[in-house]
Design a protein around this motif. Structure first.
Motif, PDB file in Angstrom:
ATOM      1  N   TRP A 182       0.767  -1.062  -0.100  1.00 37.68           N
ATOM      2  CA  TRP A 182       0.091  -0.065   0.080  1.00 37.68           C
ATOM      3  C   TRP A 182       0.900   1.203   0.251  1.00 37.68           C
ATOM      4  O   TRP A 182       1.988   1.261   0.508  1.00 37.68           O
ATOM      5  N   THR A 183       0.264   2.290  -0.610  1.00 41.45           N
ATOM      6  CA  THR A 183       1.075   3.636  -0.461  1.00 41.45           C
ATOM      7  C   THR A 183       0.016   4.563  -0.162  1.00 41.45           C
ATOM      8  O   THR A 183      -1.091   4.618  -0.643  1.00 41.45           O
ATOM      9  N   VAL A 184       0.459   5.690   0.460  1.00 44.59           N
ATOM     10  CA  VAL A 184      -0.549   6.855   0.669  1.00 44.59           C
ATOM     11  C   VAL A 184      -0.694   7.526  -0.294  1.00 44.59           C
ATOM     12  O   VAL A 184       0.320   8.378  -0.694  1.00 44.59           O
ATOM     13  N   ALA A 185      -1.918   7.890  -0.743  1.00 48.37           N
ATOM     14  CA  ALA A 185      -2.242   8.514  -1.949  1.00 48.37           C
ATOM     15  C   ALA A 185      -2.689  10.115  -1.764  1.00 48.37           C
ATOM     16  O   ALA A 185      -2.242  10.978  -2.334  1.00 48.37           O
ATOM     17  N   GLU A 186      -3.298  10.126  -0.674  1.00 45.93           N
ATOM     18  CA  GLU A 186      -3.684  11.789   0.038  1.00 45.93           C
ATOM     19  C   GLU A 186      -3.668  11.603   1.387  1.00 45.93           C
ATOM     20  O   GLU A 186      -4.050  10.718   1.939  1.00 45.93           O
ATOM     21  N   GLU A 187      -3.210  12.638   1.964  1.00 42.76           N
ATOM     22  CA  GLU A 187      -3.284  12.817   3.369  1.00 42.76           C
ATOM     23  C   GLU A 187      -3.914  14.274   3.886  1.00 42.76           C
ATOM     24  O   GLU A 187      -3.383  15.245   3.310  1.00 42.76           O
ATOM     25  N   THR A 188      -4.917  14.391   4.726  1.00 44.00           N
ATOM     26  CA  THR A 188      -5.133  15.397   5.285  1.00 44.00           C
ATOM     27  C   THR A 188      -5.520  15.463   6.824  1.00 44.00           C
ATOM     28  O   THR A 188      -6.051  14.590   7.241  1.00 44.00           O
ATOM     29  N   ALA A 189      -4.845  16.373   7.315  1.00 38.22           N
ATOM     30  CA  ALA A 189      -4.851  16.585   8.861  1.00 38.22           C
ATOM     31  C   ALA A 189      -6.177  17.471   9.288  1.00 38.22           C
ATOM     32  O   ALA A 189      -6.381  18.315   8.723  1.00 38.22           O
ATOM     33  N   TYR A 190      -6.883  16.823  10.509  1.00 37.29           N
ATOM     34  CA  TYR A 190      -7.895  17.523  10.969  1.00 37.29           C
ATOM     35  C   TYR A 190      -7.564  17.390  12.426  1.00 37.29           C
ATOM     36  O   TYR A 190      -6.568  17.048  12.880  1.00 37.29           O
ATOM     37  N   ASP A 191      -8.528  18.326  13.260  1.00 38.69           N
ATOM     38  CA  ASP A 191      -8.146  18.132  14.645  1.00 38.69           C
ATOM     39  C   ASP A 191      -8.681  16.775  15.119  1.00 38.69           C
ATOM     40  O   ASP A 191      -9.591  16.369  14.735  1.00 38.69           O
ATOM     41  N   ARG A 192      -7.593  16.191  15.805  1.00 38.62           N
ATOM     42  CA  ARG A 192      -7.744  14.726  16.479  1.00 38.62           C
ATOM     43  C   ARG A 192      -7.714  13.504  15.570  1.00 38.62           C
ATOM     44  O   ARG A 192      -7.754  12.505  15.934  1.00 38.62           O
ATOM     45  N   PHE A 193      -7.550  13.690  14.395  1.00 38.29           N
ATOM     46  CA  PHE A 193      -7.378  12.593  13.459  1.00 38.29           C
ATOM     47  C   PHE A 193      -6.825  13.071  11.965  1.00 38.29           C
ATOM     48  O   PHE A 193      -6.791  14.251  11.697  1.00 38.29           O
ATOM     49  N   THR A 194      -6.096  12.213  11.381  1.00 37.57           N
ATOM     50  CA  THR A 194      -5.575  12.549   9.854  1.00 37.57           C
ATOM     51  C   THR A 194      -6.316  11.458   9.018  1.00 37.57           C
ATOM     52  O   THR A 194      -6.584   9.997   9.201  1.00 37.57           O
ATOM     53  N   LEU A 195      -6.831  12.000   7.914  1.00 33.13           N
ATOM     54  CA  LEU A 195      -7.512  11.411   6.976  1.00 33.13           C
ATOM     55  C   LEU A 195      -6.640  10.751   5.708  1.00 33.13           C
ATOM     56  O   LEU A 195      -5.825  11.520   5.278  1.00 33.13           O
TER      57      LEU A 195
END
Length: 167
Positions: free
Chosen positions: A144-157
């Motif tokens: 697997w590879t991470v294609a997209e990452e978005t940081a939020y308060d209390r979690f990372t999508l």
């Protein structure tokens, strides 16, 4: 069709405790999850389906159960295993060669069953480790590879994409 699992996962892979998430409510995560699956078919286990009856996700629900013949919800159908669920999903999507997503929503045993067939994983990586009785299955990071990452308060999508198999 793209088979995509969606889950909120603690640092120790906990996803549930007594039928609930083991961390305090995270509204932003619930909102992005609902928006993501809203118009698509979803695959989920019987207990997960029952826990969501008052607010069912997705446009259609494919309930994986060996013991149920039918469900009393017009948008839901029962499948007796992985292959049957994927056949139902392909019927709903209408074109097996499309990139239309079908989302796998759990619980733990369902994630485990479908893991080898997934094309993508959209995981909300919740900050912290929590006690739980249900866990998301481990995966081989080399696949697997991470294609997209978005940081939020209390979690990372993170959207994980399965790497193409080497020829």
């Amino acid at each position: 069709m793209q088979l995509v699992s969606v889950a909120a996962v603690a640092e120790n892979r906990a996803i549930g405790s007594d039928g609930e998430v083991p961390w305090p409510h995270i509204e932003a995560d619930v909102r992005q999850y609902r928006e993501r699956v809203a118009g698509s078919p979803v695959i989920l286990g019987r207990r997960t389906f029952d826990s969501m009856r008052d607010d069912l996700p997705g446009a259609r629900q494919i309930v994986v159960s060996r013991s149920a013949d039918a469900v009393d919800v017009p948008t839901a159908v029962v499948a007796d295993g992985v292959d049957s669920a994927l056949d139902r999903a392909a019927e709903l999507v209408g074109d097996d060669d499309s990139d239309d997503p079908v989302y796998v929503l759990g619980g733990g045993a369902i994630y485990e069953l479908f893991q080898p067939r997934l094309d993508r994983m959209v995981l909300s990586h919740v900050d912290g480790a929590y006690e739980g009785d249900t866990f998301y299955p481990a995966w081989d990071a080399d696949e697997w590879t991470v294609a997209e990452e978005t940081a939020y308060d209390r979690f990372t999508l993170r959207e994980w994409v399965r790497r193409a198999a080497a020829a």
